[in-house]
Design a protein around this motif. Structure first.
Motif, PDB file in Angstrom:
ATOM      1  N   UNK A   1      57.755  58.684  29.150  1.00  0.00           N
ATOM      2  CA  UNK A   1      56.625  57.886  28.663  1.00  0.00           C
ATOM      3  C   UNK A   1      56.336  56.739  29.627  1.00  0.00           C
ATOM      4  N   UNK A   2      57.415  56.130  30.163  1.00  0.00           N
ATOM      5  CA  UNK A   2      57.279  55.012  31.081  1.00  0.00           C
ATOM      6  C   UNK A   2      56.490  55.386  32.326  1.00  0.00           C
ATOM      7  N   UNK A   3      56.641  56.678  32.727  1.00  0.00           N
ATOM      8  CA  UNK A   3      55.914  57.139  33.914  1.00  0.00           C
ATOM      9  C   UNK A   3      54.493  57.553  33.570  1.00  0.00           C
ATOM     10  N   UNK A   4      54.137  57.391  32.284  1.00  0.00           N
ATOM     11  CA  UNK A   4      52.748  57.647  31.908  1.00  0.00           C
ATOM     12  C   UNK A   4      52.486  59.029  31.359  1.00  0.00           C
ATOM     13  N   UNK A   5      53.544  59.778  30.954  1.00  0.00           N
ATOM     14  CA  UNK A   5      53.324  61.112  30.389  1.00  0.00           C
ATOM     15  C   UNK A   5      52.727  61.004  28.998  1.00  0.00           C
ATOM     16  N   UNK A   6      51.946  62.001  28.618  1.00  0.00           N
ATOM     17  CA  UNK A   6      51.534  62.118  27.221  1.00  0.00           C
ATOM     18  C   UNK A   6      52.687  62.747  26.450  1.00  0.00           C
ATOM     19  N   UNK A   7      52.524  62.807  25.094  1.00  0.00           N
ATOM     20  CA  UNK A   7      53.614  63.403  24.304  1.00  0.00           C
ATOM     21  C   UNK A   7      53.825  64.867  24.679  1.00  0.00           C
TER      22      UNK A   7
END
Lengths: 307, 312
Positions: free
Chosen positions: A191-197
C-alpha cells in the motif's frame, strides 16, 4: 520431603513420555502395516495371476474372473481415467470459488468472514458424504436430465459437481489460513508503494500464500480421489471409458466398494480390487508428499522474506 | 491431583472395556455358546417337565437379497424364544460363505452354491439348507410398459441385455433408447439372471449402469425413461412404480415358479459349518416350517417345499 516430590515429578516425566512415545510408535506402525498388507494383497494380481503392471495401468479390458484359477483381464484404465476425470472436473469447478471466497473472507470483508462466513464453510465440511450423494441423486441428476434433455442424468458432470461442493470447504479454509499467515508488513509495504487493494492481493498476498493454497488444493484433491459413496450414487456406474462429460463411468473407489462384498477371497477379481486399493494408497502417499513439499517451500519463502 | 488420577484411571478402564467389548463379538463365540449350553442345562433341571427353553446367540452374514427375509424370520423367532439373540449382517454372498467357513458366524447366507465361491475343502465342510426360492423378474420403466412392451421373448431379452437391441421400437415399443440398469459382475442376482434369463450370455457391461443394490436399481428404473433392469420379486411386493415383463408369455410370479414354467429363479442357501447346534437348528427349522411359509410368500419369497421341480 523434597526428594519424594522430586521422585514423583521424575516418575511422571518418564511415564508420560513413555505413553506419548508408545502412541506415536503405534500410529507409525499402523500406517506401515496397512501399507505392507495392501502390498501383500495387491501383488497377487501381478505375481499369482501374471498380469503385467502395464496391463493393469494401461488397458481398459476389465473382466477378471471371480475364482482362484484366474485367466481374465485386469486392466484398470477405465477406473483410473474415471477417477482422474471426475476429480479434475471437481477441482476445475471448486478452485475458483474456493479461492474467491478465501480472499473475500480474509482480505475484503475480514470481520464478516471470520464471524459468519468461516463457520458456514466449516459446517459444509462436516456434512457426511452420503448426504451430498443423496441430494445429488435427487436434485442434481434430474436437473441435468431435464436441462440438457438427456435420458439419463447420471454422469461425470454430476459426480464432478457433487465432489466440487464437497472439497470446496477444504480448499477454502486452508487457503484462508495461508492468506492470513502472510505478514501484514507485506501488505503495508505494498500500500505504501501506492498499490490498490486488488494489486496488493494479486501481486503480493496470493504469491506469498501460494504454497499454502496449493496444499489446500491437493488436500481437496485427495478427498475427492478417495470419495466412493457420493460418487457411486450419481456417476451411473458403467464399465466403459468416458466419451463426454455426460458419459457414465466408474472410478477406482466406486468399483472397489461395489464389488468387494461379493468377490471371492483369493480370487482374481478380489486381487485386482486389492491392487486398486494399493494404487489409491500410493496416490494418497504422493499427495501427502506434495503437500509437505509445498509447505516446506512456503516456510523457506517466509524465512527468506524475513532475512 | 488425586481426583485427576482417579478420572484418568476410570477413563482408561472404560477404554479397555470398549476394546474387550469389541473383541468378544468377533472372536470368542465359544464362551458364548458354552454359556448358552450351561444356562440351558440349568433351565432343564429347574423345570424338567416344562417345554425346553432355547437360549443362546445366532450370528449370520452374507447375501443382501436374503437379508430382508432373514431379518423378518429372526424377529418372528425372537418372539417365540425371547432368550435367543439373533444378529444378521449383509456383506454379500462371498463374504457370508467365507465367514461361515472360518467359523466367524453360525450361518452364511448365499445366493450361490458354496462350491462356486470357496475352494473344495472348505465347501465340503459346509452343510446346505435351502431355505427359500427367490424369483428374479425383468422390470421396465412404466412408460415402456404403457407403450405396449409387457412381454419379451428370450431372444429379445438376450438381444437387449447384450447390447444388440438398443431401441425399444425394435421390440414393439416407443422410439426411445434402451437404458440398461444392472448389478455388478460379482452380484448373485446378476449371476442368476444371466444364467437362466439370458442363457448364460454375457451382459454388455460397457453399456449398462451398475447399481450397488437392488433398492437403488429399482429407483433408477423408476426414474429413468426407457430403463430396463431386474430385481427379486421380494422388492416388488409393495407398489414399486415399475412394470414387470413376462418372458415368452410367462409372468414372473411365485405360482409360475412353483409349477416350473418361469425359469429365472434360484434357491437361497443358509450354510452352517457342519451340522447346526440346537439353537441354530431350531431357527433353520422354523424358517422352513409351513407356518412361516405363508409369511414368507407375503414377503415375495418362494417356499422351497412347494417347488414341483428342483432343476431348471
Amino acid at each position: 520431603m523434597n526428594t519424594t516430590t522430586q521422585k514423583g515429578m521424575f516418575g511422571k516425566e518418564y511415564a508420560w513420555r513413555g505413553i506419548a512415545v508408545l502412541c506415536g510408535l503405534f500410529v507409525i506402525a499402523l500406517t506401515l502395516v496397512i501399507g505392507a498388507f495392501l502390498i501383500y494383497k495387491g501383488s497377487d494380481t501381478f505375481l499369482k495371476f501374471g498380469h503385467t503392471l502395464w496391463e493393469f495401468l494401461g488397458s481398459a479390458k476389465w473382466h477378471p474372473v471371480d475364482s482362484a484359477e484366474g485367466g481374465g483381464a485386469a486392466g484398470a484404465l477405465i477406473f483410473i481415467t474415471g477417477s482422474l476425470v471426475t476429480c479434475g472436473l471437481a477441482l476445475l469447478i471448486a478452485t475458483p470459488f474456493a479461492l474467491g471466497s478465501a480472499i473475500f473472507m480474509t482480505e475484503i470483508s475480514a470481520r464478516f468472514g471470520e464471524k459468519f462466513y468461516r463457520p458456514v464453510v466449516e459446517i459444509f465440511a462436516g456434512i457426511p458424504s452420503v448426504v451430498y450423494g443423496w441430494v445429488g441423486l435427487t436434485v442434481l441428476v434430474p436437473f441435468i436430465r431435464n436441462v440438457f434433455d438427456r435420458q439419463v442424468g447420471h454422469s461425470i458432470l454430476a459426480a464432478g459437481i457433487v465432489l466440487a461442493v464437497m472439497i470446496f470447504p477444504t480448499i477454502t479454509s486452508v487457503s484462508a489460513d495461508a492468506i492470513l499467515a502472510v505478514p501484514d508488513a507485506c501488505r503495508k509495504a505494498a500500500y505504501g508503494l501506492g498499490s490498490t487493494r486488488w494489486q496488493t492481493i494479486r501481486h503480493i498476498v496470493i504469491p506469498a500464500a501460494a504454497p499454502g493454497i496449493i496444499s489446500g488444493i491437493i488436500l481437496g484433491l485427495a478427498r475427492a480421489f478417495g470419495e466412493a459413496l457420493a460418487v457411486s450414487m450419481v456417476i451411473g456406474q458403467t464399465t466403459a471409458l468416458p466419451k463426454s462429460i455426460f458419459s457414465t463411468t466408474k472410478t477406482l473407489t466406486t468399483e472397489i466398494a461395489s464389488q468387494m462384498g461379493n468377490a471371492m477371497e483369493g480370487g482374481e477379481l478380489k486381487s485386482a480390487l486389492w491392487s486398486m486399493a494399493l494404487l489409491l494408497f500410493l496416490v494418497s502417499l504422493l499427495f501427502i508428499t506434495l503437500i509437505h513439499y509445498f509447505t516446506n517451500k512456503g516456510k523457506a519463502k517466509a524465512e527468506g522474506g524475513k532475512a | 491431583m488425586k481426583k485427576k488420577i482417579i478420572a484418568m484411571t476410570l477413563s482408561a478402564v472404560m477404554a479397555i472395556g470398549l476394546f474387550t467389548g469389541c473383541g468378544q463379538t468377533g472372536e470368542s463365540e465359544a464362551p458364548a455358546e458354552t454359556q448358552a449350553a450351561e444356562s440351558g442345562a440349568q433351565n432343564e433341571t429347574q423345570a424338567a417337565q416344562d417345554e425346553k427353553e432355547l437360549s443362546g446367540t445366532i450370528t449370520a452374514a452374507g447375501s443382501s437379497a436374503l437379508k430382508p427375509l432373514a431379518d423378518d424370520a429372526a424377529n418372528a423367532f425372537a418372539e417365540l424364544y425371547p432368550d435367543v439373540a439373533i444378529t444378521i449382517d449383509a456383506g454379500g454372498s462371498g463374504e457370508g460363505l467365507k465367514q461361515v467357513a472360518d467359523g466367524t458366524v453360525d450361518i452364511g447366507n448365499s445366493d450361490v452354491e458354496a462350491a462356486e465361491k470357496l475352494d473344495e475343502a472348505q465347501a465340503a465342510e459346509l452343510v446346505d439348507h435351502q431355505v427359500c426360492v427367490i424369483t428374479m423378474a425383468p422390470i421396465v420403466n412404466p412408460d415402456v410398459a404403457e407403450a405396449g412392451v409387457t412381454d419379451l421373448s428370450k431372444e429379445e431379452l438376450i438381444g437387449i441385455f447384450t447390447g444388440e437391441i438398443t431401441n425399444w421400437s425394435e421390440v414393439g415399443g416407443p422410439d426411445e433408447s434402451i437404458v440398461l440398469i444392472t448389478r455388478p459382475t460379482s452380484s448373485g442376482t446378476r449371476a442368476t439372471f444371466q444364467k437362466y434369463a439370458l442363457d448364460g450370455n454375457e451382459e454388455a457391461s460397457n453399456a449398462s449402469m451398475e447399481t450397488d443394490d437392488s433398492g437403488v436399481l429399482l429407483q433408477n428404473v423408476r426414474d429413468t425413461k426407457g430403463a430396463i433392469g431386474y430385481v427379486a420379486l421380494s422388492y416388488l411386493v409393495d407398489d414399486p412404480g415399475v412394470a414387470t415383463v413376462a418372458i415368452d408369455g410367462v409372468e414372473p410370479t411365485l405360482e409360475n415358479t412353483y409349477n416350473g414354467t418361469y425359469p429365472v429363479w434360484t434357491f437361497e442357501h443358509m450354510y452352517t459349518k457342519g451340522e447346526p447346534n440346537e439353537v441354530v437348528g431350531a431357527f433353520l427349522e422354523y424358517i422352513m416350517s409351513d407356518e412361516y411359509g405363508a409369511q414368507m410368500e407375503t414377503l415375495g419369497y418362494g417356499v422351497s417345499s412347494k417347488m414341483t421341480t428342483t432343476e431348471h
